[in-house]
Design an enzyme around this catalytic site. Structure first.
Site, mmCIF file in Angstrom:
data_model
loop_
_atom_site.group_PDB
_atom_site.id
_atom_site.type_symbol
_atom_site.label_atom_id
_atom_site.label_comp_id
_atom_site.label_asym_id
_atom_site.label_seq_id
_atom_site.Cartn_x
_atom_site.Cartn_y
_atom_site.Cartn_z
ATOM 1 N N ASP A 189 3.211 5.556 -7.019
ATOM 2 C CA ASP A 189 4.358 5.403 -6.119
ATOM 3 C C ASP A 189 5.665 5.369 -6.871
ATOM 4 O O ASP A 189 6.704 5.761 -6.350
ATOM 5 C CB ASP A 189 4.216 4.115 -5.301
ATOM 6 C CG ASP A 189 3.011 4.180 -4.419
ATOM 7 O OD1 ASP A 189 2.978 5.059 -3.552
ATOM 8 O OD2 ASP A 189 2.086 3.386 -4.616
ATOM 9 N N HIS A 222 -1.685 -2.306 -9.861
ATOM 10 C CA HIS A 222 -2.634 -1.689 -8.944
ATOM 11 C C HIS A 222 -3.882 -2.557 -8.892
ATOM 12 O O HIS A 222 -4.289 -3.117 -9.905
ATOM 13 C CB HIS A 222 -3.003 -0.270 -9.414
ATOM 14 C CG HIS A 222 -3.629 0.538 -8.334
ATOM 15 N ND1 HIS A 222 -4.971 0.480 -8.064
ATOM 16 C CD2 HIS A 222 -3.083 1.392 -7.432
ATOM 17 C CE1 HIS A 222 -5.223 1.273 -7.043
ATOM 18 N NE2 HIS A 222 -4.108 1.838 -6.634
ATOM 19 N N HIS A 281 0.872 -1.180 0.000
ATOM 20 C CA HIS A 281 0.000 0.000 0.000
ATOM 21 C C HIS A 281 0.909 1.230 0.000
ATOM 22 O O HIS A 281 1.683 1.423 -0.925
ATOM 23 C CB HIS A 281 -0.928 -0.109 1.215
ATOM 24 C CG HIS A 281 -2.062 0.857 1.270
ATOM 25 N ND1 HIS A 281 -2.413 1.661 0.223
ATOM 26 C CD2 HIS A 281 -2.941 1.155 2.271
ATOM 27 C CE1 HIS A 281 -3.447 2.402 0.572
ATOM 28 N NE2 HIS A 281 -3.785 2.115 1.819
HETATM 29 N N1 ACO Z 1 5.604 -7.336 -10.391
HETATM 30 C C1 ACO Z 1 5.498 -8.538 -11.002
HETATM 31 N N2 ACO Z 1 4.332 -9.219 -11.131
HETATM 32 C C2 ACO Z 1 3.231 -8.647 -10.618
HETATM 33 C C3 ACO Z 1 3.260 -7.394 -9.975
HETATM 34 C C4 ACO Z 1 4.512 -6.732 -9.878
HETATM 35 N N3 ACO Z 1 4.590 -5.537 -9.282
HETATM 36 N N4 ACO Z 1 2.017 -7.063 -9.549
HETATM 37 C C5 ACO Z 1 1.217 -8.077 -9.909
HETATM 38 N N5 ACO Z 1 1.946 -9.037 -10.562
HETATM 39 C C6 ACO Z 1 1.427 -10.269 -11.183
HETATM 40 C C7 ACO Z 1 0.994 -11.285 -10.138
HETATM 41 O O1 ACO Z 1 2.066 -12.156 -9.807
HETATM 42 C C8 ACO Z 1 -0.131 -11.988 -10.860
HETATM 43 O O2 ACO Z 1 0.433 -12.874 -11.811
HETATM 44 P P1 ACO Z 1 -0.350 -14.231 -12.231
HETATM 45 O O3 ACO Z 1 -1.668 -13.791 -12.800
HETATM 46 O O4 ACO Z 1 0.563 -14.889 -13.230
HETATM 47 O O5 ACO Z 1 -0.496 -15.004 -10.959
HETATM 48 C C9 ACO Z 1 -0.816 -10.872 -11.635
HETATM 49 O O6 ACO Z 1 0.229 -9.905 -11.867
HETATM 50 C C10 ACO Z 1 -1.972 -10.235 -10.891
HETATM 51 O O7 ACO Z 1 -1.482 -9.750 -9.650
HETATM 52 P P2 ACO Z 1 -2.290 -9.708 -8.276
HETATM 53 O O8 ACO Z 1 -1.291 -9.793 -7.143
HETATM 54 O O9 ACO Z 1 -3.391 -10.701 -8.315
HETATM 55 O O10 ACO Z 1 -2.893 -8.252 -8.336
HETATM 56 P P3 ACO Z 1 -3.558 -7.513 -7.133
HETATM 57 O O11 ACO Z 1 -4.568 -6.609 -7.720
HETATM 58 O O12 ACO Z 1 -3.990 -8.457 -6.069
HETATM 59 O O13 ACO Z 1 -2.317 -6.686 -6.505
HETATM 60 C C11 ACO Z 1 -0.753 -4.967 -6.090
HETATM 61 C C12 ACO Z 1 -2.087 -5.346 -6.752
HETATM 62 C C13 ACO Z 1 -0.745 -5.380 -4.594
HETATM 63 C C14 ACO Z 1 -0.600 -3.449 -6.149
HETATM 64 C C15 ACO Z 1 0.403 -5.669 -6.825
HETATM 65 O O14 ACO Z 1 0.388 -5.310 -8.194
HETATM 66 C C16 ACO Z 1 1.769 -5.336 -6.223
HETATM 67 O O15 ACO Z 1 2.170 -5.980 -5.236
HETATM 68 N N6 ACO Z 1 2.500 -4.322 -6.781
HETATM 69 C C17 ACO Z 1 3.778 -3.919 -6.238
HETATM 70 C C18 ACO Z 1 3.591 -3.086 -4.980
HETATM 71 C C19 ACO Z 1 3.039 -1.698 -5.275
HETATM 72 O O16 ACO Z 1 3.512 -0.985 -6.152
HETATM 73 N N7 ACO Z 1 2.030 -1.311 -4.487
HETATM 74 C C20 ACO Z 1 1.406 0.018 -4.606
HETATM 75 C C21 ACO Z 1 -0.035 -0.089 -4.799
HETATM 76 S S1 ACO Z 1 -0.702 1.468 -5.156
HETATM 77 C C22 ACO Z 1 -0.915 2.258 -3.680
HETATM 78 O O17 ACO Z 1 -1.009 1.724 -2.615
HETATM 79 C C23 ACO Z 1 -0.993 3.695 -3.805
#
Ligand code: ACO
Length: 426
Positions: A362, A304, A263
């Site tokens: 971010d 996101h 987050h």
């Molecule tokens: N790097 C690599 N792979 C990723 C990333 C990433 N940053 N984010 C998602 N994926 C992949 C997942 O492994 C998943 O792959 P799969 O379908 O082969 O299993 C797919 O993309 C979908 O990802 P989920 O985790 O299901 O997406 P979710 O919506 O639950 O998560 C989140 C969103 C938590 C933001 C995630 O993208 C992440 O961890 N990003 C990095 C951290 C980040 O930047 N957070 C900031 C959020 S914005 C904020 O708070 C203002």
């Protein structure tokens, strides 16, 4: 026309009304389902609206973010953070007189009582500033507990003003504590962002000397972070607040939720990641790690939960980042080179395109804050400062209307009832 949805449970048809949204998806009202002996199952709330709200609207597929109906791009371009705070809290843009009065109310409440400042004495210089900020916000609950009456609109307004006014002071004090310098008092002649920069980078007794480029960019960062509907920290504020606890305690709970790297902690995690990558030659290796399902590494600042196309805040932030980098002479920073190349590679590869993983706010705010000279552990504190009006607006919206304590149910998968065995028989 009123819609409804029917489901069949053990041969019995159960009708559920569909509630119409002003914008976006309608929702199935499942509140009557418990009478039929069933709950819904939705870990992480992927398909669940936890409340109704009139504050903020997001269309993740089309990259739209509206505060009280106003597009974020227009607010970032034309407004100021305190005007946005007024808008979020009151639902309408202020007249000049209303804005002046609001700014006066905030300035008046910015200083912290001398005895309260000792809360920072309990921390060491290497304490994480988010830990200090969480503690100080929770501590404010003591100052505003005797009058606690969440049903009183006057109390709610005072709590909102106090929190928006005091969060820059608390945040700057956490920073000063971490570098072992004396606190600098707020200066009512400065605007909100200038005041924060002065309290962080100024010296006690010295006249403020603030770059307009930096204060404008920071004000924009605050506006872009001001609200984001039912995200994890705002939902935490609502959940804690639903117990009718002190609002300052509910906001402290939200602050703790914001700290996590999934987050608000992501902007700090972005910089940690860029430092770890260190050099353009290592990018390919890290991109492969991010794609590897057996490796927990993720590209921080990408992806996101809601924006599956682009993050409109990231677009605004991208151009603001360039102005700051230019003024600070940081355009040749090797970290920035890593960031730009990483963004390019990730945007070209199928793994990221197929999963709609774009740079989020971010990614750019981390780079901008670094160029401004803000230390990395302070990044999430800056997010806390920006999100404060959103949290307190959602809390106010909830408690000003009929609400229930938030109490989710569960799908129990544990042991069936069994008898206790004495220790000697195990
Ligand atoms: N790097 C690599 N792979 C990723 C990333 C990433 N940053 N984010 C998602 N994926 C992949 C997942 O492994 C998943 O792959 P799969 O379908 O082969 O299993 C797919 O993309 C979908 O990802 P989920 O985790 O299901 O997406 P979710 O919506 O639950 O998560 C989140 C969103 C938590 C933001 C995630 O993208 C992440 O961890 N990003 C990095 C951290 C980040 O930047 N957070 C900031 C959020 S914005 C904020 O708070 C203002």
């Amino acid at each position: 026309m009123a819609q409804k949805v029917e489901i069949v449970i053990d041969g019995k048809t159960v009708e559920m009304p569909v509630l119409e949204a002003a914008e976006g998806l309608n929702v199935i009202d499942v509140r009557g389902l418990i009478k039929e002996g069933m709950f819904t199952f939705d870990p992480g709330f992927l398909s669940t609206a936890s409340c109704d709200s009139r504050v903020t609207y997001i269309d993740g597929d089309n990259g739209i973010l509206l505060y009280r109906g106003y597009p974020i791009e227009q607010l970032a371009e034309n407004s100021s953070h305190l005007e946005v705070c007024y808008l979020l809290l009151n639902g309408e843009l202020p007249t000049q007189a209303q804005l002046d009065a609001f700014i006066g109310d905030i300035n008046e409440r910015m200083p912290l009582d001398d005895h309260f400042k000792h809360i920072f004495d309990g921390f060491t210089e290497n304490s994480h500033p988010m830990s200090m900020v969480c503690a100080a916000i929770a501590g404010l609950a003591s100052l505003f507990h005797e009058q606690l009456d969440i049903s009183d609109a006057g109390y709610r307004k005072e709590a909102a003003l106090q929190l928006i006014a005091k969060i820059p002071t608390i945040s700057a004090m956490a920073y000063k504590k971490s570098i072992g310098e004396d606190f600098v008092e707020p200066d009512p002649s400065l605007n909100y962002a200038e005041n924060f920069l002065h309290m962080c980078f100024g010296k006690r007794g010295e006249a403020p000397n603030i770059s307009p480029t930096l204060s404008k960019a920071l004000d924009k960062i605050f506006i872009l972070h001001a609200d984001h509907e039912q995200n994890a920290s705002t939902s935490t504020v609502r959940m804690a607040g639903s117990t009718e606890c002190n609002p300052f305690a509910a906001i402290a709970a939200g602050t703790a939720a914001l700290w996590g790297p999934s987050h608000g902690g992501a902007n700090e995690a972005v910089l940690d990641m860029l430092l770890e990558i260190g050099d353009v030659s290592k990018i390919e290796e890290y991109v492969e790690k991010a794609k590897d399902k057996d490796d927990p590494f993720k590209l921080m600042g990408f992806g996101h939960r809601v924006y599956k196309n682009f993050d409109p805040r990231a677009t605004v932030m991208q151009s603001s980042a360039h102005a700051v980098l230019e003024e600070q002479g940081a355009s040749n920073d090797p970290l920035l080179e890593v960031a730009q190349n990483l963004e390019k590679i990730a945007r070209e590869q199928d793994y990221f395109i197929d999963r709609k993983l774009y740079p989020n706010i971010d990614f750019y705010s981390g780079i901008t804050l670094k160029a401004m000279g803000i230390p990395i552990p302070m990044f999430t504190v800056l997010f806390t400062l920006g999100r404060m009006p959103g949290w307190i607006t959602h809390w106010t919206e909830m408690v000003a209307n009929p609400f229930k304590i938030a109490r989710p149910r569960q799908l129990y998968l544990g042991e069936h009832k069994r008898d206790y065995t004495n220790i000697e028989n195990r």
